[in-house]
Design an enzyme around this catalytic site. Structure first.
Site, PDB file in Angstrom:
ATOM      1  N   ASP A   1      97.079  39.388 -42.055  1.00 43.31           N
ATOM      2  CA  ASP A   1      96.348  38.620 -41.040  1.00 43.31           C
ATOM      3  C   ASP A   1      96.693  37.065 -41.670  1.00 43.31           C
ATOM      4  O   ASP A   1      96.289  36.724 -42.934  1.00 43.31           O
ATOM      5  CB  ASP A   1      95.088  38.707 -40.874  1.00 43.31           C
ATOM      6  CG  ASP A   1      94.504  40.129 -40.291  1.00 43.31           C
ATOM      7  OD1 ASP A   1      95.741  40.908 -39.760  1.00 43.31           O
ATOM      8  OD2 ASP A   1      93.277  40.535 -40.091  1.00 43.31           O
TER       9      ASP A   1
ATOM     10  N   CYS B   1      84.785  46.416 -55.109  1.00 46.93           N
ATOM     11  CA  CYS B   1      85.732  47.355 -55.509  1.00 46.93           C
ATOM     12  C   CYS B   1      86.676  46.936 -56.270  1.00 46.93           C
ATOM     13  O   CYS B   1      86.800  45.386 -56.532  1.00 46.93           O
ATOM     14  CB  CYS B   1      86.085  47.950 -54.275  1.00 46.93           C
ATOM     15  SG  CYS B   1      87.247  46.858 -53.198  1.00 46.93           S
TER      16      CYS B   1
ATOM     17  N   HIS C   1      86.890  47.871 -48.013  1.00 43.64           N
ATOM     18  CA  HIS C   1      85.556  47.562 -48.267  1.00 43.64           C
ATOM     19  C   HIS C   1      84.973  46.091 -48.119  1.00 43.64           C
ATOM     20  O   HIS C   1      86.137  45.475 -47.781  1.00 43.64           O
ATOM     21  CB  HIS C   1      85.610  47.690 -49.795  1.00 43.64           C
ATOM     22  CG  HIS C   1      86.057  48.809 -50.512  1.00 43.64           C
ATOM     23  ND1 HIS C   1      87.241  49.252 -51.017  1.00 43.64           N
ATOM     24  CD2 HIS C   1      85.284  50.260 -50.237  1.00 43.64           C
ATOM     25  CE1 HIS C   1      87.057  50.571 -51.441  1.00 43.64           C
ATOM     26  NE2 HIS C   1      86.008  51.317 -50.990  1.00 43.64           N
TER      27      HIS C   1
ATOM     28  N   TYR D   1      87.877  39.231 -36.813  1.00 45.07           N
ATOM     29  CA  TYR D   1      88.400  40.075 -37.280  1.00 45.07           C
ATOM     30  C   TYR D   1      89.538  40.696 -36.107  1.00 45.07           C
ATOM     31  O   TYR D   1      89.386  40.468 -34.886  1.00 45.07           O
ATOM     32  CB  TYR D   1      87.787  41.470 -37.798  1.00 45.07           C
ATOM     33  CG  TYR D   1      86.862  41.089 -38.772  1.00 45.07           C
ATOM     34  CD1 TYR D   1      87.374  40.977 -40.206  1.00 45.07           C
ATOM     35  CD2 TYR D   1      85.470  41.231 -38.547  1.00 45.07           C
ATOM     36  CE1 TYR D   1      86.330  40.771 -41.134  1.00 45.07           C
ATOM     37  CE2 TYR D   1      84.660  41.005 -39.692  1.00 45.07           C
ATOM     38  CZ  TYR D   1      84.975  40.776 -40.860  1.00 45.07           C
ATOM     39  OH  TYR D   1      84.265  40.533 -42.122  1.00 45.07           O
TER      40      TYR D   1
ATOM     41  N   ASN E   1      93.086  43.336 -46.793  1.00 48.50           N
ATOM     42  CA  ASN E   1      91.549  43.425 -46.783  1.00 48.50           C
ATOM     43  C   ASN E   1      90.984  43.713 -45.400  1.00 48.50           C
ATOM     44  O   ASN E   1      91.362  42.941 -44.491  1.00 48.50           O
ATOM     45  CB  ASN E   1      91.009  42.386 -47.339  1.00 48.50           C
ATOM     46  CG  ASN E   1      90.976  42.053 -48.847  1.00 48.50           C
ATOM     47  OD1 ASN E   1      91.623  42.799 -49.340  1.00 48.50           O
ATOM     48  ND2 ASN E   1      90.802  40.808 -49.041  1.00 48.50           N
TER      49      ASN E   1
ATOM     50  N   ASP F   1     100.262  39.517 -47.239  1.00 52.20           N
ATOM     51  CA  ASP F   1      99.218  39.774 -46.627  1.00 52.20           C
ATOM     52  C   ASP F   1      99.547  40.038 -45.136  1.00 52.20           C
ATOM     53  O   ASP F   1     100.652  39.430 -44.789  1.00 52.20           O
ATOM     54  CB  ASP F   1      98.187  38.431 -46.850  1.00 52.20           C
ATOM     55  CG  ASP F   1      96.823  38.583 -46.099  1.00 52.20           C
ATOM     56  OD1 ASP F   1      96.264  39.672 -46.242  1.00 52.20           O
ATOM     57  OD2 ASP F   1      96.550  37.487 -45.604  1.00 52.20           O
TER      58      ASP F   1
ATOM     59  N   ASP G   1      89.064  35.176 -36.471  1.00 50.95           N
ATOM     60  CA  ASP G   1      87.654  34.614 -36.933  1.00 50.95           C
ATOM     61  C   ASP G   1      86.788  35.736 -37.203  1.00 50.95           C
ATOM     62  O   ASP G   1      85.978  36.284 -38.051  1.00 50.95           O
ATOM     63  CB  ASP G   1      86.913  33.444 -36.353  1.00 50.95           C
ATOM     64  CG  ASP G   1      87.635  32.253 -36.710  1.00 50.95           C
ATOM     65  OD1 ASP G   1      88.557  32.143 -37.513  1.00 50.95           O
ATOM     66  OD2 ASP G   1      87.529  31.294 -35.756  1.00 50.95           O
TER      67      ASP G   1
END
Length: 218
Positions: free
Chosen positions: A30, A117, A111, A40, A71, A28, A38
């Site tokens: 972030d 998705c 998304h 983004y 994500n 991952d 928080d």
């Protein structure tokens, strides 16, 4: 740039065209490689590498297929154009590669959760897409994240899983340990390297010599 599984796939310099497949380490972004925000990561100024992450990725890339799976609902929610988010991501990868890291590629899910998705973690679509496109091996490999959804995606793809306490990891630890008791929990990616670099036990088909249920490395 190509798309598959409705996600964005970016191949990097570490993705060699011809080589024997190796166990993958899916990371991952972030909360594992850079500080989580928080609201983004929306600008390059929001990027702050987690201490020790660069060296950790460099060491992993020497013997594993490293793939970043992230994500990025900030795109789907229309908060920042996809081109800007992908430019930020490329700059993060560029900084890692400039230090010597070998990264096969990145898979970015644009998304938001309501889209339901197949690629957004906790679904395993990004990991499976990387395996299909680049020959990475989820089985015998690892998924490293800072959230329960990362662990769920890794388990669904057949990976061993590791939760780091950086980013959101500390807040997700209790639920993760309750639902995935075999997940390895570590303070940070650099402090999980011994587990990630351990060789599979002979004939173990993905059973790792240093893997113990409910492992916590301090």
């Amino acid at each position: 740039m190509t798309t598959d599984w409705t996600c964005v796939m970016l191949r990097h310099r570490g993705g060699r065209a011809s080589r024997a497949p190796r166990p993958a380490v899916f990371l991952d972004r972030d909360g594992v490689l850079i500080e989580n925000r928080d609201a983004y990561v929306r600008r390059r100024a929001d990027v702050a590498l987690i201490p020790g992450a660069v060296d950790a990725v460099c060491r992993l890339g020497e013997v594993r297929d490293v793939v970043i799976v992230t994500n990025q609902a900030v795109i789907g929610r229309g908060l920042v154009p996809a081109e800007e988010i992908l430019a930020i991501h490329r700059s993060v990868v560029g900084e890692l590669e400039a230090a010597g890291a070998r990264i096969v590629g990145s898979v970015v899910c644009p998304h938001e959760p309501a889209d339901r998705c197949a690629c957004r973690k906790p679904e395993p679509g990004m990991l499976l897409a990387a395996a299909q496109a680049w020959g990475c091996r989820p089985e015998g490999g690892w998924m490293v994240g800072d959230a329960l959804t990362d662990v769920q995606a890794g388990a669904a793809a057949g990976c061993r899983t590791m939760l780091v306490r950086t980013g959101r990891g500390a807040a997700h630890e209790q639920d993760t340990r309750r639902t995935h008791p075999d997940c390895v929990v570590v303070p940070s990616l650099p402090l999980g390297l011994d587990e990630l670099l351990a060789e599979p036990a002979p004939g173990g088909h993905g059973t790792w010599t240093t893997a113990f249920p409910d492992t916590v490395i301090d």
